[in-house]
Design a protein around this motif. Sequence first.
Motif, short mmCIF file in Angstrom:
data_model
loop_
_atom_site.label_atom_id
_atom_site.label_comp_id
_atom_site.label_asym_id
_atom_site.label_seq_id
_atom_site.Cartn_x
_atom_site.Cartn_y
_atom_site.Cartn_z
N HIS A 86 7.67 19.18 46.91
CA HIS A 86 6.32 19.34 47.45
C HIS A 86 6.25 20.55 48.38
O HIS A 86 5.29 21.34 48.32
CB HIS A 86 5.90 18.08 48.19
N GLU A 127 -1.84 11.47 47.16
CA GLU A 127 -0.43 11.55 47.55
C GLU A 127 0.23 10.19 47.34
O GLU A 127 0.03 9.28 48.13
CB GLU A 127 -0.27 11.96 49.03
N ALA A 128 1.01 10.05 46.30
CA ALA A 128 1.78 8.83 46.07
C ALA A 128 2.96 8.81 47.04
O ALA A 128 3.69 9.79 47.16
CB ALA A 128 2.29 8.79 44.64
N GLU A 129 3.15 7.68 47.73
CA GLU A 129 4.19 7.62 48.74
C GLU A 129 4.87 6.26 48.82
O GLU A 129 4.25 5.22 48.53
CB GLU A 129 3.62 7.95 50.13
N ASN A 158 -1.03 5.18 48.70
CA ASN A 158 -1.69 6.43 48.34
C ASN A 158 -2.22 7.03 49.64
O ASN A 158 -3.18 6.53 50.22
CB ASN A 158 -2.83 6.20 47.35
N GLN A 213 2.02 13.24 39.28
CA GLN A 213 3.22 13.22 40.11
C GLN A 213 4.29 12.37 39.41
O GLN A 213 4.00 11.26 38.96
CB GLN A 213 2.93 12.64 41.50
N THR A 247 5.24 12.71 50.15
CA THR A 247 4.86 12.70 48.73
C THR A 247 5.64 13.73 47.93
O THR A 247 5.94 14.81 48.45
CB THR A 247 3.35 12.94 48.59
N VAL A 251 0.69 17.32 43.84
CA VAL A 251 -0.63 17.12 44.44
C VAL A 251 -1.58 18.22 43.99
O VAL A 251 -1.16 19.29 43.51
CB VAL A 251 -0.54 17.09 45.98
#
Length: 285
Positions: A86, A127-129, A158, A213, A247, A251
């Motif tokens: 990222h 943003e996947a986290e 997210n 992602q 993340t 993005v």
Amino acid sequence: MKLLRVGPVGAERPALLDQNGTLRDLSGLITDVDGGLLADASVLSQVRDAAESGQLPVLDGEGLRTGAPVGRIGKIVGIGLNYHGHAAEIGAATPEEPIMFLKAPDTVVGPDDTVLIPRGSVKTDWEAELGVVIGATARYLATAEEGLAHVGGYLLVNDVSEREFQIERGGTWDKGKNCETFTPLGPWLVTADEIPDPQALDVKLWVNGELKQDGETSDQIFPVGEVVRYLSQFMTLHPGDVIITGTPAGVAMGQPEPKPYLRAGDVVEVAIEGLGRQRQEFKSA
């Protein structure tokens, strides 16, 4: 264990997804899934024993809303630029220390709730986290191993962000992180014993069915244990506090022009192995 909170907004009740995928009612044992539960080993043991007995009441999940899996969150601490991929995609230098920001607990919604694009927004991003839920009070921890020992569980997040507000409008990142509905959590809080290595998880996100992602937590610059240790030098982390750990690449901000920021009608899906899947439809505020 996979712990949930189900029901209408503000009236969620505790539940458990057993090893056969059956939804079970926990309201006869506990009042909520929160920091108090995670910090109480004896009550957690009772819940685990009840789950294994198969005697907990079955809940009919048809039409039942899934809320955020942890209630009464004290604070949400975000870690920015925590994946090598990222940082590279947006042309940022690798941080020498974790970058920290805060999200208000009132931004939290359930995993499948509607997310609102703020008025005037032109750069709402996904943003996947991996989220970490603290299970024991952490202050001035000495090692990353101690950091991991203070984790009570993990969940899917997210970390929705408005990039113009965050970067171009002055002040701190918080401005682009705290719009209403900007922190979908869940569906489950998975207790830490079920995630032996938080640095070995696949993180995926789709927009309108297109994979955007596809990362791995092994790409984190600062791993989970170190993040918890580091934050404990600057603040006390209490049971039920949530840390969102960054993340991976993919993005909208990191893609070529015209960057595909989210618009009303878009559907975002997020998944991390073992932590379930989210689905949000985006609408205008």
